[in-house]
Design a protein around this motif. Structure first.
Motif, PDB file in Angstrom:
ATOM      1  N   ALA A   1     -20.000  -9.851  -9.516  1.00 37.77           N
ATOM      2  CA  ALA A   1     -20.267  -9.926 -10.955  1.00 37.77           C
ATOM      3  C   ALA A   1     -19.532 -11.106 -11.577  1.00 37.77           C
ATOM      4  O   ALA A   1     -20.070 -11.817 -12.431  1.00 37.77           O
ATOM      5  N   GLY A   2     -18.292 -11.337 -11.142  1.00 41.74           N
ATOM      6  CA  GLY A   2     -17.521 -12.467 -11.661  1.00 41.74           C
ATOM      7  C   GLY A   2     -18.123 -13.801 -11.269  1.00 41.74           C
ATOM      8  O   GLY A   2     -18.275 -14.703 -12.098  1.00 41.74           O
ATOM      9  N   ILE A   3     -18.481 -13.937  -9.997  1.00 43.51           N
ATOM     10  CA  ILE A   3     -19.033 -15.196  -9.493  1.00 43.51           C
ATOM     11  C   ILE A   3     -20.335 -15.545 -10.219  1.00 43.51           C
ATOM     12  O   ILE A   3     -20.518 -16.662 -10.702  1.00 43.51           O
ATOM     13  N   VAL A   4     -21.256 -14.580 -10.282  1.00 46.65           N
ATOM     14  CA  VAL A   4     -22.582 -14.872 -10.855  1.00 46.65           C
ATOM     15  C   VAL A   4     -22.488 -15.039 -12.372  1.00 46.65           C
ATOM     16  O   VAL A   4     -23.158 -15.910 -12.951  1.00 46.65           O
ATOM     17  N   SER A   5     -21.671 -14.247 -13.040  1.00 45.17           N
ATOM     18  CA  SER A   5     -21.495 -14.412 -14.495  1.00 45.17           C
ATOM     19  C   SER A   5     -20.976 -15.810 -14.802  1.00 45.17           C
ATOM     20  O   SER A   5     -21.433 -16.463 -15.746  1.00 45.17           O
TER      21      SER A   5
END
Length: 360
Positions: free
Chosen positions: A151-155
């Motif tokens: 979630a952190g990477i894609v956000s």
């Protein structure tokens, strides 16, 4: 022989094709089974009375989750499962079904559904849909590292920085994730917001939690770029005091002394690093550059002299410059030995050897 090989090859291809067809038929049958199970659940959710019961929506949530993990033809089924269990929660006004709702909402089945479908979207480049499911995965199982990290990477990729901060913070603080990229990204986001102190705090946490060399380097660079050398030296001296054998910390302290032009302190630290790690490329490179740059500065004095002054003082100063150039060479040679073929080193050695030839 060729005909036999061809015939065998054709036979194998035909067998593989037949096996694939069997698998496709099995998948189709599985999907059909799941669809048949879903139909009465959907019908119940649309019924005037049964549609008001939390249990109806609990079953529908499980049905959609099972459909996602067993079939997956509907690319929105995991989100439908999540919406259905929230509908059950909304209708459970007396709290009689709280435990059953929680079991589905935080269970492995729901987690598998949202994460598997999220990864499928990610793999085909549908990042908006992927991150929506990864963020749901964070809610399903908050202490899981996979959902929070993804979630952190894609956000961050999408520029959704608030979600990226939320995801990476949860990854570190709740899931105990320790990938250096999370600390680095949080620092970059805080820098972009103008929160330098918070950016530095994330880097310092990254150093403490992971010992990552690149995070340490970024911390030092951040201090230097923002003219905070005193703070940097204080932090690094504390780290060295707590672990005197850590060559990364020692090297970074040497770099800071170097930037403060505390030359003797820098040289002492660099020497300690090479005593412990003679093949430390960065330390050898820094020493090579230290002596080379010092020689260049001395040479500038000669270049600025008029003829009269040169005849009187030039030779002695040139000899001093040549000595510093000679001091640089073994460290450049070490760099070339440690990482042979590095363009930067080859170029520097070529220039240095020309200078040393003139010195002779």
């Amino acid at each position: 022989m060729k005909k036999i090989v061809f015939a065998l090859s054709f036979l194998v291809t035909a067998q593989l094709s037949q096996a694939q067809s069997v698998m496709d038929l099995a998948n189709d049958a599985q999907c059909q089974t799941q669809e048949n199970l879903l139909k009465p659940m959907l019908k119940s959710s649309e019924h005037a009375k049964r549609g008001l019961k939390p249990t109806t929506w609990i079953r529908l949530a499980e049905g959609y989750a099972n459909y996602t993990t067993s079939c997956g033809k509907d690319s929105t089924s995991a989100k439908k499962a999540w919406d259905a269990i929230h509908k059950a929660q909304e209708l459970d006004t007396d709290g009689d079904n709280t435990e059953d709702i929680k079991a589905v909402m935080t269970g492995d089945l729901m987690y598998s559904a949202v994460m598997n479908q999220g990864v499928a979207h990610y793999n085909v480049g549908a990042l908006e849909k992927a991150v929506e499911l990864f963020l749901i995965g964070m809610e399903v199982q908050p202490a899981d590292t996979l959902s929070t990290f993804y979630a952190g990477i894609v956000s961050n990729q999408l520029g959704n920085y608030d979600d990226a901060v939320k995801a990476f913070t949860q990854y570190i603080d709740v899931a105990n994730g320790r990938d250096a990229a999370s600390y680095y990204t949080l620092s970059v986001i805080e820098k972009e917001k103008g929160n330098l102190e918070e950016a530095i705090n994330w880097l310092k946490r990254g150093v403490a939690d992971t010992g990552d060399k690149d995070i340490q380097g970024e911390l030092i660079n951040t201090y230097i770029k923002n003219e905070m050398l005193d703070e940097a030296v204080g932090d690094m001296e504390n780290l060295v005091a707590s672990d005197p054998t850590n060559t990364n910390n020692l090297l970074n302290l040497g770099i800071l002394y170097d930037n403060q032009e505390e030359n003797q302190k820098a040289l002492d630290i660099y020497s300690k690093v090479l005593e412990m790690d003679p093949d430390n490329y960065d330390c050898n490179f820094n020493l090579a550059v230290f002596y080379f740059n010092d020689a260049v500065e001395i040479k500038k004095e000669v270049d600025a002299m008029d003829m009269k002054t040169y005849q009187k003082e030039g030779a002695a100063i040139e000899a001093k410059a040549c000595e510093q150039f000679r001091q640089a060479k073994p460290y450049f040679d070490a760099c070339d030995r440690i990482k042979p073929g590095t363009a930067e080193i080859e170029e520097n050695l070529k220039s240095l050897n020309n200078v040393l030839t003139q010195c002779k």
